[in-house]
Design a protein around this motif. Structure first.
Motif, mmCIF file in Angstrom:
data_model
loop_
_atom_site.group_PDB
_atom_site.id
_atom_site.type_symbol
_atom_site.label_atom_id
_atom_site.label_comp_id
_atom_site.label_asym_id
_atom_site.label_seq_id
_atom_site.Cartn_x
_atom_site.Cartn_y
_atom_site.Cartn_z
ATOM 1 N N LEU A 76 4.040 -11.167 17.783
ATOM 2 C CA LEU A 76 4.489 -12.238 16.895
ATOM 3 C C LEU A 76 5.279 -11.668 15.721
ATOM 4 C CD1 LEU A 76 4.494 -15.233 16.027
ATOM 5 C CD2 LEU A 76 2.318 -14.785 14.865
ATOM 6 N N PHE A 77 4.765 -10.615 15.091
ATOM 7 C CA PHE A 77 5.464 -9.997 13.965
ATOM 8 C C PHE A 77 6.829 -9.469 14.419
ATOM 9 C CE2 PHE A 77 2.330 -8.991 10.385
ATOM 10 C CZ PHE A 77 1.505 -10.049 10.702
ATOM 11 N N GLU A 78 6.849 -8.813 15.557
ATOM 12 C CA GLU A 78 8.114 -8.267 16.076
ATOM 13 C C GLU A 78 9.116 -9.387 16.356
ATOM 14 O OE1 GLU A 78 9.743 -6.092 20.085
ATOM 15 O OE2 GLU A 78 7.711 -5.614 19.432
ATOM 16 N N ALA A 79 8.652 -10.454 16.968
ATOM 17 C CA ALA A 79 9.533 -11.573 17.308
ATOM 18 C C ALA A 79 10.107 -12.231 16.057
ATOM 19 C CB ALA A 79 8.772 -12.607 18.138
ATOM 20 N N ARG A 80 9.343 -12.249 14.992
ATOM 21 C CA ARG A 80 9.804 -12.857 13.738
ATOM 22 C C ARG A 80 10.636 -11.891 12.887
ATOM 23 N NH1 ARG A 80 6.212 -17.375 12.186
ATOM 24 N NH2 ARG A 80 6.006 -18.530 14.116
ATOM 25 N N GLY A 81 10.706 -10.631 13.315
ATOM 26 C CA GLY A 81 11.470 -9.637 12.559
ATOM 27 C C GLY A 81 10.757 -9.170 11.303
ATOM 28 N N TRP A 82 9.429 -9.253 11.296
ATOM 29 C CA TRP A 82 8.643 -8.849 10.142
ATOM 30 C C TRP A 82 8.216 -7.395 10.288
ATOM 31 C CZ3 TRP A 82 4.899 -13.554 10.729
ATOM 32 C CH2 TRP A 82 5.541 -14.713 10.286
ATOM 33 N N GLN A 83 8.216 -6.684 9.170
ATOM 34 C CA GLN A 83 7.716 -5.318 9.156
ATOM 35 C C GLN A 83 6.256 -5.338 9.594
ATOM 36 O OE1 GLN A 83 7.950 -3.359 5.331
ATOM 37 N NE2 GLN A 83 6.301 -1.977 5.895
ATOM 38 N N CYS A 84 5.885 -4.407 10.450
ATOM 39 C CA CYS A 84 4.532 -4.427 11.009
ATOM 40 C C CYS A 84 4.046 -3.008 11.236
ATOM 41 C CB CYS A 84 4.573 -5.195 12.325
ATOM 42 S SG CYS A 84 3.067 -5.141 13.283
ATOM 43 N N ASP A 85 2.798 -2.755 10.873
ATOM 44 C CA ASP A 85 2.147 -1.477 11.136
ATOM 45 C C ASP A 85 0.847 -1.750 11.865
ATOM 46 O OD1 ASP A 85 4.004 0.247 9.737
ATOM 47 O OD2 ASP A 85 3.179 -0.577 7.876
ATOM 48 N N VAL A 86 0.710 -1.210 13.067
ATOM 49 C CA VAL A 86 -0.534 -1.320 13.817
ATOM 50 C C VAL A 86 -1.355 -0.083 13.463
ATOM 51 C CG1 VAL A 86 -1.598 -1.439 16.092
ATOM 52 C CG2 VAL A 86 0.589 -2.589 15.672
ATOM 53 N N HIS A 87 -2.462 -0.303 12.774
ATOM 54 C CA HIS A 87 -3.295 0.799 12.315
ATOM 55 C C HIS A 87 -4.290 1.241 13.375
ATOM 56 C CE1 HIS A 87 -1.602 0.204 8.325
ATOM 57 N NE2 HIS A 87 -1.855 -1.077 8.476
ATOM 58 N N SER A 88 -4.723 0.295 14.202
ATOM 59 C CA SER A 88 -5.691 0.588 15.269
ATOM 60 C C SER A 88 -5.784 -0.656 16.151
ATOM 61 C CB SER A 88 -7.071 0.905 14.663
ATOM 62 O OG SER A 88 -7.634 -0.245 14.074
ATOM 63 N N THR A 89 -6.672 -0.630 17.116
ATOM 64 C CA THR A 89 -6.889 -1.815 17.951
ATOM 65 C C THR A 89 -7.641 -2.894 17.171
ATOM 66 O OG1 THR A 89 -8.924 -0.868 18.855
ATOM 67 C CG2 THR A 89 -6.877 -0.541 20.131
ATOM 68 N N GLU A 90 -8.065 -2.555 15.940
ATOM 69 C CA GLU A 90 -8.789 -3.513 15.100
ATOM 70 C C GLU A 90 -8.049 -3.922 13.840
ATOM 71 O OE1 GLU A 90 -10.677 -0.591 16.050
ATOM 72 O OE2 GLU A 90 -11.438 -1.659 17.784
ATOM 73 N N GLU A 91 -6.881 -3.349 13.566
ATOM 74 C CA GLU A 91 -6.206 -3.692 12.312
ATOM 75 C C GLU A 91 -4.689 -3.579 12.425
ATOM 76 O OE1 GLU A 91 -6.255 -2.560 7.567
ATOM 77 O OE2 GLU A 91 -7.615 -1.526 8.917
ATOM 78 N N ILE A 92 -4.033 -4.574 11.843
ATOM 79 C CA ILE A 92 -2.578 -4.614 11.787
ATOM 80 C C ILE A 92 -2.191 -5.152 10.409
ATOM 81 C CG2 ILE A 92 -2.457 -6.937 12.771
ATOM 82 C CD1 ILE A 92 0.097 -6.132 14.207
ATOM 83 N N SER A 93 -1.065 -4.697 9.896
ATOM 84 C CA SER A 93 -0.583 -5.225 8.623
ATOM 85 C C SER A 93 0.926 -5.407 8.705
ATOM 86 C CB SER A 93 -0.953 -4.303 7.457
ATOM 87 O OG SER A 93 -0.287 -3.063 7.576
ATOM 88 N N GLY A 94 1.423 -6.250 7.840
ATOM 89 C CA GLY A 94 2.859 -6.490 7.813
ATOM 90 C C GLY A 94 3.257 -7.165 6.524
ATOM 91 N N LYS A 95 4.566 -7.279 6.351
ATOM 92 C CA LYS A 95 5.105 -7.954 5.165
ATOM 93 C C LYS A 95 5.936 -9.132 5.618
ATOM 94 C CE LYS A 95 4.939 -4.090 2.122
ATOM 95 N NZ LYS A 95 5.488 -3.452 0.975
ATOM 96 N N VAL A 96 5.741 -10.249 4.903
ATOM 97 C CA VAL A 96 6.397 -11.506 5.246
ATOM 98 C C VAL A 96 7.007 -12.091 3.979
ATOM 99 C CG1 VAL A 96 6.033 -13.829 6.140
ATOM 100 C CG2 VAL A 96 4.726 -11.925 7.084
#
Length: 168
Positions: free
Chosen positions: A23-43
């Protein structure tokens, strides 16, 4: 819909971090996958750029979403900000705002139980993320009125709601 989401059926679930990453990639949002339990991004919202953090608690099948509008509340503004939080949270259907005691960071928090399978659908992912952004946008002016304009919490909320109602 962007390529990242074409492989997902809107109503069929997937692993929460996989779905959110797509979803983040499709929206063009910065995204960092930290693990299989955590993701963060800027919107980018209407008023600010928000940091989103999604944390998956596999043992409970709960996905927690935090949206941080980059508002820090100084100690001398804590009392009116806390009063405003109570008024704002009365307006909420999903999620709530809170003030972290460590550092005075304001945030929106919402958790979703994903059922026994622990799968997140595209529809759920979009609703969770969009709700967080919309609620931060909706109440951002009220917090600014209290923190920077010294309005009372009640006046700040009234002003923010009138301003938001006037936008179309």
């Amino acid at each position: 819909m962007a390529n990242a989401l074409r492989t997902f059926d809107a109503d069929v679930g997937s692993a929460p971090m996989d779905m959110l990453s797509a979803l983040f990639e499709a929206r063009g949002w910065q995204c960092d996958v930290h693990s299989t339990e955590e993701i963060s991004g800027k919107v980018k919202g209407s008023w600010a750029t928000y940091q989103l953090r999604c944390i998956w608690r596999r043992e409970d099948n709960v996905l927690q979403l935090l949206c941080l509008p980059d508002i820090r509340v100084s100690p001398e503004k804590r009392a009116p900000a806390t009063d405003l939080l109570a008024l704002v949270n009365e307006q909420m259907w999903l999620g709530h705002f809170e003030l972290w005691s460590d550092g005075g960071m304001l945030l929106f928090r919402h958790a979703a139980m994903l059922g026994d399978e622990g799968l997140l659908s595209l529809t759920q992912a979009q609703a969770l993320v969009e709700t967080a952004i919309e609620e931060c946008d909706r109440f951002y002016p009220a917090f600014q009125f209290v923190l920077w304009s010294d309005k009372s919490p009640k006046d700040a909320l009234t002003s923010a709601m009138v301003d938001a109602a006037g936008e179309a």
